[in-house]
Each structure stands twice: as structure tokens, then as C-alpha cells.
Design a protein around this motif. Structure first.
Motif, PDB file in Angstrom:
ATOM      1  N   ASN A   1       1.155  -1.354   0.430  1.00  0.00           N
ATOM      2  CA  ASN A   1      -0.480  -0.201   0.590  1.00  0.00           C
ATOM      3  C   ASN A   1       1.229   1.251  -0.092  1.00  0.00           C
ATOM      4  O   ASN A   1       0.448   1.872   0.278  1.00  0.00           O
ATOM      5  N   ALA A   2       1.905   1.089  -0.421  1.00  0.00           N
ATOM      6  CA  ALA A   2       2.744   2.281  -0.537  1.00  0.00           C
ATOM      7  C   ALA A   2       2.688   3.501  -0.992  1.00  0.00           C
ATOM      8  O   ALA A   2       2.646   5.063  -0.507  1.00  0.00           O
ATOM      9  N   VAL A   3       1.882   3.401  -2.489  1.00  0.00           N
ATOM     10  CA  VAL A   3       1.088   5.107  -2.849  1.00  0.00           C
ATOM     11  C   VAL A   3      -0.153   5.488  -1.605  1.00  0.00           C
ATOM     12  O   VAL A   3       0.373   6.686  -1.790  1.00  0.00           O
ATOM     13  N   HIS A   4      -1.190   4.778  -1.215  1.00  0.00           N
ATOM     14  CA  HIS A   4      -1.788   5.378  -0.066  1.00  0.00           C
ATOM     15  C   HIS A   4      -0.462   5.837   1.247  1.00  0.00           C
ATOM     16  O   HIS A   4      -1.377   6.834   2.348  1.00  0.00           O
ATOM     17  N   GLU A   5      -0.092   5.014   0.945  1.00  0.00           N
ATOM     18  CA  GLU A   5       1.081   5.244   2.503  1.00  0.00           C
ATOM     19  C   GLU A   5       1.512   6.389   2.215  1.00  0.00           C
ATOM     20  O   GLU A   5       1.717   7.776   3.023  1.00  0.00           O
ATOM     21  N   VAL A   6       1.959   6.922   1.057  1.00  0.00           N
ATOM     22  CA  VAL A   6       3.178   8.319   1.091  1.00  0.00           C
ATOM     23  C   VAL A   6       1.371   9.520   0.550  1.00  0.00           C
ATOM     24  O   VAL A   6       1.664  10.675   1.080  1.00  0.00           O
ATOM     25  N   GLU A   7       0.459   8.837  -0.350  1.00  0.00           N
ATOM     26  CA  GLU A   7      -0.364  10.148  -0.090  1.00  0.00           C
ATOM     27  C   GLU A   7      -1.060  10.119   1.439  1.00  0.00           C
ATOM     28  O   GLU A   7      -1.582  11.682   0.784  1.00  0.00           O
ATOM     29  N   LYS A   8      -0.931   9.394   2.188  1.00  0.00           N
ATOM     30  CA  LYS A   8      -1.337  10.636   3.414  1.00  0.00           C
ATOM     31  C   LYS A   8      -0.492  11.656   3.927  1.00  0.00           C
ATOM     32  O   LYS A   8      -0.626  12.713   4.339  1.00  0.00           O
TER      33      LYS A   8
ATOM     34  N   ASN B   1       4.683   0.893  -7.941  1.00  0.00           N
ATOM     35  CA  ASN B   1       4.366   2.081  -6.696  1.00  0.00           C
ATOM     36  C   ASN B   1       5.073   3.650  -7.102  1.00  0.00           C
ATOM     37  O   ASN B   1       4.134   4.361  -6.608  1.00  0.00           O
ATOM     38  N   VAL B   2       5.921   4.009  -7.670  1.00  0.00           N
ATOM     39  CA  VAL B   2       6.377   5.222  -7.758  1.00  0.00           C
ATOM     40  C   VAL B   2       5.658   6.492  -8.989  1.00  0.00           C
ATOM     41  O   VAL B   2       4.896   7.264  -9.087  1.00  0.00           O
ATOM     42  N   LYS B   3       4.898   5.329 -10.268  1.00  0.00           N
ATOM     43  CA  LYS B   3       4.367   5.957 -10.932  1.00  0.00           C
ATOM     44  C   LYS B   3       2.756   6.521 -10.084  1.00  0.00           C
ATOM     45  O   LYS B   3       2.181   7.195 -10.122  1.00  0.00           O
ATOM     46  N   GLY B   4       2.693   5.696  -9.167  1.00  0.00           N
ATOM     47  CA  GLY B   4       1.041   5.935  -8.421  1.00  0.00           C
ATOM     48  C   GLY B   4       1.671   6.943  -7.994  1.00  0.00           C
ATOM     49  O   GLY B   4       0.446   8.003  -7.206  1.00  0.00           O
TER      50      GLY B   4
ATOM     51  N   GLU C   1       1.211  10.093 -10.062  1.00  0.00           N
ATOM     52  CA  GLU C   1      -0.383  10.346 -10.063  1.00  0.00           C
ATOM     53  C   GLU C   1      -0.597  11.119  -9.080  1.00  0.00           C
ATOM     54  O   GLU C   1      -1.406  12.322  -9.511  1.00  0.00           O
ATOM     55  N   ALA C   2      -0.805  10.515  -8.124  1.00  0.00           N
ATOM     56  CA  ALA C   2      -1.327  11.185  -7.037  1.00  0.00           C
ATOM     57  C   ALA C   2      -1.005  12.847  -6.685  1.00  0.00           C
ATOM     58  O   ALA C   2      -1.511  13.272  -6.108  1.00  0.00           O
ATOM     59  N   SER C   3       0.852  12.952  -6.717  1.00  0.00           N
ATOM     60  CA  SER C   3       1.444  14.118  -6.792  1.00  0.00           C
ATOM     61  C   SER C   3       0.609  14.896  -7.842  1.00  0.00           C
ATOM     62  O   SER C   3       0.652  16.829  -7.812  1.00  0.00           O
ATOM     63  N   LYS C   4       0.468  14.673  -8.885  1.00  0.00           N
ATOM     64  CA  LYS C   4      -0.118  15.616 -10.406  1.00  0.00           C
ATOM     65  C   LYS C   4      -1.122  16.083  -9.659  1.00  0.00           C
ATOM     66  O   LYS C   4      -1.420  16.779 -10.002  1.00  0.00           O
ATOM     67  N   ALA C   5      -1.945  15.531  -9.083  1.00  0.00           N
ATOM     68  CA  ALA C   5      -3.669  14.910  -8.896  1.00  0.00           C
ATOM     69  C   ALA C   5      -3.842  16.658  -7.554  1.00  0.00           C
ATOM     70  O   ALA C   5      -4.827  17.265  -7.737  1.00  0.00           O
ATOM     71  N   ARG C   6      -2.804  16.320  -6.837  1.00  0.00           N
ATOM     72  CA  ARG C   6      -2.272  17.071  -6.134  1.00  0.00           C
ATOM     73  C   ARG C   6      -2.240  18.651  -5.981  1.00  0.00           C
ATOM     74  O   ARG C   6      -1.398  20.008  -5.696  1.00  0.00           O
ATOM     75  N   GLY C   7      -1.546  19.344  -7.338  1.00  0.00           N
ATOM     76  CA  GLY C   7      -0.596  20.058  -7.779  1.00  0.00           C
ATOM     77  C   GLY C   7       0.067  20.290  -6.721  1.00  0.00           C
ATOM     78  O   GLY C   7       1.316  21.475  -7.320  1.00  0.00           O
ATOM     79  N   ILE C   8       1.079  18.998  -6.979  1.00  0.00           N
ATOM     80  CA  ILE C   8       2.564  19.498  -5.947  1.00  0.00           C
ATOM     81  C   ILE C   8       3.202  18.913  -7.052  1.00  0.00           C
ATOM     82  O   ILE C   8       3.735  18.005  -7.811  1.00  0.00           O
TER      83      ILE C   8
ATOM     84  N   LEU D   1       3.048   9.818 -18.404  1.00  0.00           N
ATOM     85  CA  LEU D   1       3.492  10.362 -16.694  1.00  0.00           C
ATOM     86  C   LEU D   1       3.723  12.041 -15.989  1.00  0.00           C
ATOM     87  O   LEU D   1       2.934  12.439 -15.493  1.00  0.00           O
ATOM     88  N   ILE D   2       4.490  12.660 -17.386  1.00  0.00           N
ATOM     89  CA  ILE D   2       4.964  13.282 -17.341  1.00  0.00           C
ATOM     90  C   ILE D   2       4.052  14.468 -17.902  1.00  0.00           C
ATOM     91  O   ILE D   2       4.565  16.108 -17.646  1.00  0.00           O
ATOM     92  N   GLN D   3       4.384  14.075 -19.209  1.00  0.00           N
ATOM     93  CA  GLN D   3       3.571  14.839 -20.618  1.00  0.00           C
ATOM     94  C   GLN D   3       2.178  16.320 -19.392  1.00  0.00           C
ATOM     95  O   GLN D   3       1.710  16.241 -19.277  1.00  0.00           O
ATOM     96  N   GLY D   4       3.013  17.296 -19.783  1.00  0.00           N
ATOM     97  CA  GLY D   4       2.432  18.927 -20.082  1.00  0.00           C
ATOM     98  C   GLY D   4       2.404  18.752 -18.201  1.00  0.00           C
ATOM     99  O   GLY D   4       1.419  19.532 -18.631  1.00  0.00           O
ATOM    100  N   TYR D   5       2.548  18.406 -17.007  1.00  0.00           N
ATOM    101  CA  TYR D   5       3.385  18.905 -16.167  1.00  0.00           C
ATOM    102  C   TYR D   5       4.240  20.044 -15.718  1.00  0.00           C
ATOM    103  O   TYR D   5       5.147  19.349 -15.742  1.00  0.00           O
ATOM    104  N   GLN D   6       3.278  21.081 -15.252  1.00  0.00           N
ATOM    105  CA  GLN D   6       4.107  21.870 -15.811  1.00  0.00           C
ATOM    106  C   GLN D   6       4.384  22.313 -14.188  1.00  0.00           C
ATOM    107  O   GLN D   6       5.818  23.444 -14.680  1.00  0.00           O
ATOM    108  N   LYS D   7       4.426  21.901 -13.781  1.00  0.00           N
ATOM    109  CA  LYS D   7       4.723  21.544 -12.004  1.00  0.00           C
ATOM    110  C   LYS D   7       5.903  20.978 -11.617  1.00  0.00           C
ATOM    111  O   LYS D   7       6.791  20.158 -10.537  1.00  0.00           O
TER     112      LYS D   7
END
Ligand SMILES: NC(=O)C1=CN([C@@H]2O[C@H](COP(=O)(O)OP(=O)(O)OC[C@H]3O[C@@H](n4cnc5c(N)ncnc54)[C@H](O)[C@@H]3O)[C@@H](O)[C@H]2O)[C@@H](O)CC1
Ligand SMILES: Nc1ncnc2c1ncn2[C@@H]1O[C@H](COP(=O)(O)OP(=O)(O)OP(=O)(O)O)[C@@H](O)[C@H]1O
Ligand SMILES: [Mg+2]
Length: 369
Positions: A155-162, A185-188, A191-198, A216-222
Motif C-alpha cells: 500500500n505504498a501509494v496510499h502511505e505516501v498519499e497520506k 508504486n512510484v508511478k502511483g 499520479e497522486a502528486s499531479k492530482a494535488r498540484g504538488i 506520466l509527466i507530459q504537460g505537467y508544468q510543475k
């Protein structure tokens, strides 16, 4: 007569070339000074009124420690098989699988260098999200880092998401390795970081992942990508379906950034070339000829903090230039000056630890004078 005329012409040409070169040099020094001023503008003032965390909470995603135990279970005596089974339960890992996966990678230095550099630049808190076995090693290097042994857990993605709501920027890739489970896991996490604009800085094996899946990174300007020579070649080839022009770093970095939808790209090398797909900056801050491993990790960790500061400051503080471009220039100049200063003291024996010790003085010289 003809020989004298030829001599005069050659000398005149030489003078023109020398003048053009020194003008170009003077021009780049002026550019570098102007950009350094923009970096100064984004640095938050130190203040007794601030609380811990306000100047930056940075996460580094990387750090693996795979065991290199070569076993062929079929060849073992029954008693040895029982021992192996007990060892597997104790270590909670599949030793057969460790053998099959082949080339083991154990990187704990890279995430340490990135995370400690973030703190030394001025972040208040620095987290490392790493594989379970890497955690005690990284923690033992430094009590200052907050280490989460979760990157290889189911559950790595969930753990980092927290933790994401509490982080200002992520540095993804130093010492990550190329294990499929970790990369998934890093892909997840990306994706979670992009969704939050981090904001994310992608380096090392994080770039390996992006080369496999540029979407995965296409167009993410942050996002800022910080490839070395090899990583850049791989990425360019994957995105633009052809080799980069090694005689035209400016053009190649510009094209890669544009093809990725204006993601900021930093090509590290003799001169660092940085582009957001519109502008191209060069950082030629004097470094040294010493190329020990870990210098890039110092750069990506520092950049994690500077990206956060730059986005917080906004484009009015960067005179219309992209904040990420200014942050990237700052991290390059800082890394190179650390390298210069450490080399003055230690020469050929300079290591990245010596460079980390120079961060404070180098930062003041560049950005606090
Ligand atoms: N102490 C540590 O734990 C360190 C771990 N590291 C990790 O090691 C992993 C692999 O990183 P690498 O940087 O080796 O990446 P790669 O595995 O893609 O290899 C890069 C290769 O290119 C070569 N190279 C670099 N610059 C070059 C240039 N200008 N011209 C020609 N060849 C060049 C290097 O010698 C290296 O063999 C990453 O996870 C990284 O973070 C490194 O960061 C170094 C320090
Ligand atoms: N030839 C060079 N001359 C001066 N500085 C250089 C040179 N090559 C790289 N650098 C500087 O060293 C720093 C790290 O770049 P490098 O190419 O070593 O990264 P890297 O391979 O990712 O490092 P790491 O070992 O941490 O993975 C950058 O700041 C870059 O400017
Ligand atoms: Mg690297």
C-alpha cells in the motif's frame, strides 16, 4: 608580400574571434548575474515569527536495498532448504526472486544526499520514502531526516498519499533502482502528486520511469527533470524518437521541453542547460574537474526547496521568467559552487559529503550578499 598580407589577415581574424568570445563570455556573465538576482528574490526571509515547516517540507522518493544472495534452491540439502525458508521469513523476502531479478542495486547514499541538501539549503523538514531495508541505513546516516520504510509495501501509494497534503515538493528518483514493484508504486505516487498540484523534481531512476512512460509527466508544468548526459539521451530518444544533437545542447533541451509540453528540463554537464520550452538558460558557474557520484543528488535535493520557494514567490518576483527556470538555475549554480569550494580544500579526494558541508557558505555567497 603575399605572406605578409596573409599574416595580417590571420591576426585580424584572431582579434575578431577573441573579441567575439570575450563579448559572449561577458554577456553570459551578465545573464548569470541577472538570473542570480531573480533567485535572490524568491528566497523567503528568515523570521522569528515563522513556525517549523513554513520554509519547506520536502519529500524524497528513493532508496532501495536489495539483498545479493545467490541461491539455487534446487541444489540445496534439505537442512539448508529449511534454513533458507527460515531466513526468508525472517527477512520477509523471496530469496529465489532476489536471485532471479539478477543485478542487485543498493542505493542509500543518493536519497540521503538529496534529503540532507534540502535541509542545508533551508527546508525545515525533509522526508525520505524508501524501501524497507534501506530505511535503517539512511536513518543511520542522519538523525535529521524523517524516514518512511514504505516504498516496497503493497500500500505504498496510499502511505505516501497520506503525507502529500503536508509536503511542498517531491524529489523523485535518487537511488530508486529499477525494480518493477518500486517503479509501479512510484508511478502511483507521481499520479497522486499531479492530482494535488504538488511540484516534482524527477531525477535518476525516476527519469528511467519517465523514459518508459513519458505520458506520466507530459504537460505537467510543475515538474522539473534533471537528467545527466546518459539520462538525457534516453529521454530524448524515447520522446522525440531520434538521437539528440550533441553539437546543439540548447536546441536539444528546448525541443525536449517543448515535446513534453513545456516541462522544465535541466541537462547537467560541463555547462548546465535549462529550458521551459520558451527560454533557454545556461549555468556556467565555475565548478571543478572532480566528478564523484552524488553531485546530481545534491542538485535535485536543493532544487526541491527552490522550486517550492519560487512557486510561492510567483512570476512577479522572477520578472516574468518561469519560477521553475529560476529555481533550476539557482540549484545548478549552488551545486557547482559547492563543488568548487570543496575542491579548493580537498582536491582529488573531494566527495559529495565535502560538497554538502559547503552548502551554507556557497548559498550565502551566491544569494545572500
Ligand atoms: N551514493 C549513492 O547511492 C549514489 C547513487 N546513485 C544512483 O545510481 C543510480 C544510477 O545513476 P547513474 O547516474 O549511474 O545513471 P545510469 O545508470 O543511467 O548510468 C549513467 C552512466 O553514464 C555515465 N555518464 C555520466 N555522465 C556521462 C557523460 N557526460 N558522458 C558519458 N557517460 C556519462 C556514468 O558513468 C554512468 O555509468 C541512480 O539511482 C542514482 O540515484 C548516484 O546518484 C550516485 C551516488
Ligand atoms: N564537466 C563538468 N564540469 C563542471 N561541472 C559539471 C560537469 N559535469 C557535471 N557537472 C556538474 O555536476 C553536477 C552533477 O552533474 P552530473 O552530471 O554529475 O549528475 P549525475 O550524474 O546525475 O550525478 P549523480 O552521481 O549524483 O547521479 C551538476 O551541477 C553539473 O553542473
Ligand atoms: Mg544522478
Amino acid at each position: 608580400m603575399a605572406v605578409r598580407v596573409r599574416g595580417v589577415v590571420i591576426r585580424a581574424c584572431k582579434r575578431v574571434l577573441e573579441r567575439a568570445f570575450s563579448l559572449h563570455k561577458a554577456h553570459s556573465i551578465k545573464d548569470m548575474e541577472n538570473t542570480s538576482q531573480l533567485v535572490r528574490n524568491i528566497i523567503p526571509p528568515l523570521s522569528a515569527r515563522k513556525h517549523k515547516g513554513q520554509d519547506g517540507r520536502i519529500g524524497v522518493v528513493g532508496g532501495c536495498q536489495e539483498m545479493d544472495i545467490k541461491v539455487t534452491v534446487g541444489h540445496l540439502m534439505p537442512r539448508a532448504r529449511i534454513f533458507l525458508a527460515v531466513l526468508e521469513v525472517t527477512l520477509n523476502m523471496d530469496l529465489q526472486e532476489a536471485r532471479v531479478r539478477g543485478k542487485p542495486r543498493r542505493y542509500t547514499g543518493a536519497p540521503y544526499f538529496a534529503a540532507i541538501s534540502a535541509l542545508k539549503v533551508g527546508a525545515d523538514l525533509s522526508h525520505v520514502f524508501c524501501a524497507r531495508e534501506a530505511a535503517p541505513v539512511i536513518k543511520a546516516y542522519s538523525p535529521e531526516l524523517i524516514v518512511h520504510p514504505i516504498l516496497d509495501s503493497p500500500n505504498a501509494v496510499h502511505e505516501v498519499e497520506k503525507w502529500l497534503p503536508r509536503l511542498h515538493a517531491l524529489v523523485v528518483g535518487p537511488g530508486l533502482g529499477r525494480d518493477d514493484v518500486l517503479l509501479k508504486n512510484v508511478k502511483g505516487i507521481l499520479e497522486a502528486s499531479k492530482a494535488r498540484g504538488i511540484p516534482v523534481v524527477v531525477d535518476a531512476d525516476g527519469l528511467w520511469l519517465v523514459a518508459q512512460q513519458p505520458a506520466l509527466i507530459q504537460g505537467y508544468q510543475k515538474a522539473v527533470l534533471t537528467p545527466n548526459h546518459m539520462e538525457f539521451g534516453r529521454l530524448y530518444e524515447a520522446v522525440l524518437r531520434g538521437p539528440a544533437d550533441s553539437a546543439d545542447h540548447h536546441g536539444s533541451v528546448l525541443r525536449l521541453s517543448q515535446a513534453l509540453g513545456n516541462v522544465t528540463v535541466v541537462l547537467k554537464g560541463e555547462h548546465d542547460v535549462i529550458s521551459d520550452g520558451q527560454q533557454v538558460l545556461t549555468c556556467s558557474q565555475e565548478g571543478s574537474s572532480r566528478r564523484c557520484g552524488g553531485q546530481g543528488d545534491l542538485l535535485s535535493g536543493s532544487l526541491g526547496v527552490l522550486v517550492h520557494w519560487a512557486l510561492l514567490a510567483g512570476p512577479e518576483k522572477t520578472n516574468g521568467s518561469s519560477p521553475l527556470l529560476v529555481a533550476a538555475f539557482g540549484a545548478c549554480a549552488l551545486t557547482r559552487l559547492c563543488n568548487y569550494q570543496a575542491f579548493q580544500k580537498h582536491g582529488r579526494s573531494t566527495t559529495t559529503t565535502d560538497m554538502v558541508a559547503e552548502v551554507g557558505v556557497a548559498f550565502s555567497k551566491l544569494f545572500e550578499t
